[in-house]
Design a protein around this motif. Structure first.
Motif, PDB file in Angstrom:
ATOM      1  N   GLY A  63      41.091  35.186  48.723  1.00 32.66           N
ATOM      2  CA  GLY A  63      41.526  36.162  47.735  1.00 32.66           C
ATOM      3  C   GLY A  63      42.422  37.223  48.350  1.00 32.66           C
ATOM      4  O   GLY A  63      42.622  37.278  49.568  1.00 32.66           O
ATOM      5  N   TYR A 100      42.287  43.114  42.826  1.00 32.67           N
ATOM      6  CA  TYR A 100      41.770  41.926  43.511  1.00 32.67           C
ATOM      7  C   TYR A 100      42.224  40.693  42.746  1.00 32.67           C
ATOM      8  O   TYR A 100      42.027  40.607  41.524  1.00 32.67           O
ATOM      9  N   GLU A 132      41.780  36.526  42.708  1.00 33.69           N
ATOM     10  CA  GLU A 132      40.901  35.483  43.251  1.00 33.69           C
ATOM     11  C   GLU A 132      41.743  34.373  43.882  1.00 33.69           C
ATOM     12  O   GLU A 132      42.948  34.250  43.618  1.00 33.69           O
ATOM     13  N   TRP A 166      42.382  38.114  37.841  1.00 30.36           N
ATOM     14  CA  TRP A 166      42.474  39.303  38.680  1.00 30.36           C
ATOM     15  C   TRP A 166      41.759  40.457  38.005  1.00 30.36           C
ATOM     16  O   TRP A 166      41.531  40.456  36.778  1.00 30.36           O
TER      17      TRP A 166
END
Length: 812
Positions: free
Chosen positions: A718, A757, A759, A765
């Motif tokens: 990630g 973030y 993935e 996200w």
């Protein structure tokens, strides 16, 4: 929940059901990129010199386009949470946005040029806005949601030759995401939540119907509670004895308490929707038909509704014991807008060297609103004394506009690149706008009230234009262009009704269902029937040259034009013209990973237009337009630096406007600034000031935005990407009166942070953000009220307080 909100939530819920739709953005690709191409685009987007723009009405590389243009990608719009036009301001050198309460619009200033009061059904902005090449004339368009964009281009400086009238300061071109025939079925969606009960959802997906036809559907809903709390009148209102004493001292009492009424605390709003709330929804259906390589037709229908509330002006120094984000409100906020827009573009490649395009659009807008214009500044001492109750109310506004443009241009390598075009546009407006102003409270006597009823105001505009670029050699190019525009504006049957001060008529605020006439206390103050008709040529001359393979220098002289028109009493005002001198450069470094674009400009305006709500010597109110005499001059410098590698992105956006001097205007007035000196009779104003040579508002000497993000690759595959952006602006005036500290925004820094973030499979996200981290209070406008003790109290519109939230996106 309203029906339109229910329908949109159902549509979005269906769209984000697992296995159907996903996110608005991946770290390295645009919204419209199919999932199967996401990986291949990561390397391509790092090359900033590959970005293309349509500033010259043909697709050209940004770094080879000799125009001061800021290209904002859909990725940047997403990461900076650009939700409205006003949010663009930190990303564009010299661009400022100002909220206006009584009409609930955003007015724009670019390179120091704009007009805060270009907010009515009939005023024209200096910064023109276009969506898919279709001109959007009314200021209300600026409040629309930026739904499913493919990018935004901001063109700075006059764009009259190719883009047309009312682009004296510049133009903003929005490009919506288009259907993709060959990409298959893909899409994106996101949901979000934050403080002030903010919730939002948006989705878009591509539908390939056949090998010649595709559609795209996009929906959005955004809402949050209002930022401005209602103040409790308890403890602020005077006692009954104090009210009686104030009433006896007033001329309305006749020396007795026979007609005395205690102030009703129930007249102050305590619940319901607050000011500065959002409740907006939109949907767009787009279609692309391409039966052959030689012809394609893009068609879209867009529906937009706004059920939020206007923005409230706040006291710069709150009353003791009151919160800053609060006001003593006696008019509940109300906003109801609906906009329906149809846009069409046909492109036909006649042969290998020539293309014909037909761009057409139609918009139908309706709107109503209520705004507390007295903004609770002055607490009444009795039901008829001290302060006023003023409700600025749009009873009904209806607007239609349609436009057509035909252009023929060269394509492919040519010794001379050329474009010829013809344009026609038509607008039809009607509005009724009421202003009841009562002494003390809404139950007091009439201070003044009026109704502005304009049943038919039209604009007819047509133009012919052409531009050609001669390739003098492999490295030198000479461009010349010209446009002839003609505008006809008419007001047919417009009447301003004012208060006749008839003591035999009941003293009550005018109601929306009452037509003003002598029987209910009104008389005609002005008849506005008039016609304006005038044509004007504009032109461009530009020379540009390559500096090695990675640089471009250009120098240009261009003119701009903003049409004149009709105003109250049927009088006319003159067109505004501009000559712009500009020198610019564009450089690319580090194999396309860094770009540096700069421009120096000098602008000379003639008959610069200012408009403002005013009071006439007879006490009646209206909207007045003035042409500033002499030359209004602006000198500035702007630069943009962008750097992008696999894991790092950095942007620096700088603007300096050391000179922004208004021309000659001895009699300038505005109801937003009470306490101005009395004016001589020849001014046709009750109060005014000499603003000759003053600094232009919304033009800080220095403005600087910095944006940086870095991507960390995690062990699970990630990615974690923190992002920080900050904007610094030096102090700036908020009106052309330059009245001191209350009429000025001091220097400030405002910052945003986010953490995203993504993935490992790039299927979803999550993003957490904080905007206005320091919770700074930034003024975008100002006004002042004259208090009963002779003091002056300043109020302002403000940018949003600190907001924070989280977003979740998915894509397929």
């Amino acid at each position: 929940m309203n029906l339109h909100r229910k329908l949109l939530y159902v549509a979005i819920t269906l769209a984000i059901t697992p296995g159907t739709l996903l996110a608005a953005e991946q770290d390295t690709t645009a919204q419209s990129t199919p999932a199967k191409e996401q990986g291949s685009n990561e390397k391509k987007i790092q090359n900033l010199d590959a970005v293309s723009v349509t500033a010259t009405k043909r697709e050209t590389p940004l770094q080879k386009t000799p125009v001061a243009v800021t290209a904002i990608s859909v990725d940047t719009l997403d990461r900076e949470r650009v939700m409205t036009v006003q949010d663009l301001t930190k990303l564009v050198p010299g661009l400022q946005g100002t909220s206006q309460g009584d009409h609930g619009v955003v007015t724009l200033t670019l390179r120091g040029i704009g007009n805060d009061s270009a907010k009515t059904e009939y005023a024209d902005p200096e910064v023109a806005t276009f969506v898919d090449g279709v001109y959007a004339p009314r200021a209300e368009a600026a409040s629309g949601l930026l739904l499913d964009m493919d990018g935004v281009e901001t063109l700075r400086g006059p764009q009259g030759t190719l883009w047309g009238r009312n682009s004296t300061a510049g133009a903003i071109s929005f490009q919506t995401a288009k259907p993709d025939i060959g990409a298959g079925f893909y899409g994106n969606a996101q949901v979000g939540a934050g403080n002030y009960n903010q919730v939002g959802a948006r989705a878009a997906f591509n539908l390939p119907i056949s090998n010649t036809f595709a559609m795209r559907v996009a929906v959005v809903h955004e809402q949050h509670d209002g930022y401005v709390d209602y103040q409790n009148p308890s403890g602020q209102l005077p006692s009954i004895a104090q009210q009686q004493q104030a009433y006896l001292a007033s001329s309305a009492s006749g020396g007795t308490l026979a007609n005395f009424k205690p102030i009703d605390p129930g007249q102050y709003v305590q619940r319901g929707d607050k000011y500065n709330s959002q409740d907006q929804s939109a949907a767009r259906v787009s279609a692309l038909w391409q039966p052959s390589d030689a012809f394609k037709w893009n068609l879209s229908y867009e529906y937009f509704v706004d059920r939020g509330t206007p923005s409230m002006s706040l006291m710069q120094k709150p009353r003791e014991g009151q919160d800053f984000w609060s006001a003593l409100i006696d008019t509940a906020p109300y906003l109801d807008r609906t906009s329906k827009t149809l846009r069409s573009r046909m492109d036909w490649n006649i042969n290998d060297s020539m293309q014909l395009s037909y761009i057409a659009g139609y918009n139908h807008y309706t709107g109503r609103s209520d705004f507390d214009q007295d903004v609770g500044v002055s607490v009444p001492t009795s039901f008829t004394t001290n302060g006023v109750y003023q409700d600025d109310r749009t009873n009904d506004s209806r607007y239609k506009n349609w436009s057509q443009e035909l252009n023929l241009k060269s394509v492919g390598p040519q010794t001379v690149d050329w474009i010829l075009g013809a344009y026609y546009g038509y607008e039809d407006n009607s509005i009724r706008f009421d202003i009841p102003i009562m002494n003390g409270t809404r139950y007091g006597t009439v201070n003044w009230q009026g109704s502005f009823i304009q049943p038919k105001e039209t604009v007819e505009s047509y133009a012919l234009f052409g531009q050609a670029t001669w390739h003098l050699s492999d490295h030198w190019r000479l461009t010349g262009g010209a446009r002839w525009s003609h505008d006809t504006k008419k007001n047919e049957g417009g009447i301003n009704w004012g208060w006749a001060y008839d003591p035999t008529v009941p003293q009550v605020p005018i109601s929306p269902d009452v037509y003003p006439d002598p029987s209910n206390g009104f008389s005609i103050s002005q008849r506005n029937t008039a016609k304006y008709s005038k044509g004007k040529p504009t032109w461009l001359l530009r020379l540009d040259t390559d500096v090695s393979e990675n640089g471009l220098l250009y120098a240009s002289v261009s003119t701009g034009y903003k049409s004149g028109g009709t105003q109250d009493a049927g009088t006319l005002y003159k067109p505004e013209t501009l000559t712009n001198y500009e020198v610019g450069s564009k450089f690319t470094f580090l194999d396309g990973h860094m770009t540096w674009n700069s421009a120096v400009y000098y602008e000379n305006f003639k008959n610069f237009q200012l408009s403002a709500p005013i009071v006439y010597p007879d006490g009646n109110h209206g909207l007045g337009f003035s042409n500033v005499g002499g030359s209004t001059k602006v000198l500035g410098f702007e630069t943009e630096l962008a750097y992008q590698q696999t894991n790092d992105r950095f942007n620096l956006i700088f603007s300096a406007i050391p000179k922004k001097e208004l021309g000659r205007l001895i009699y300038a007035g505005s109801n937003d600034y009470q306490g101005l000196p009395a004016c001589p009779p020849q001014s046709n104003l009750a109060n005014c000031a000499n603003v000759t040579g003053n600094d232009l508002p919304h033009a800080p000497n220095v403005s600087l935005t910095g944006i940086y993000e870095h991507t960390f690759h995690l062990a699970n595959g990630g990615r974690l990407t923190p992002r920080v952006s900050a904007q610094y602006q030096s102090s700036q005036w908020l009106s052309y009166f330059n009245l001191g500290a209350g009429d000025r925004q001091k220097a400030y820094t405002r910052g945003d942070v986010s953490l995203r973030y993504s993935e490992p499979g790039d299927k979803w996200w999550v993003n957490a953000y904080v905007q206005n981290v320091s919770d700074g209070k930034v003024r975008t406008s100002a006004g002042r009220f004259l208090m009963s003790d002779g003091s002056l109290e300043y109020v302002s519109q403000y940018l949003a307080p600190r907001t924070y939230g989280v977003q979740l996106g998915v894509w397929f």
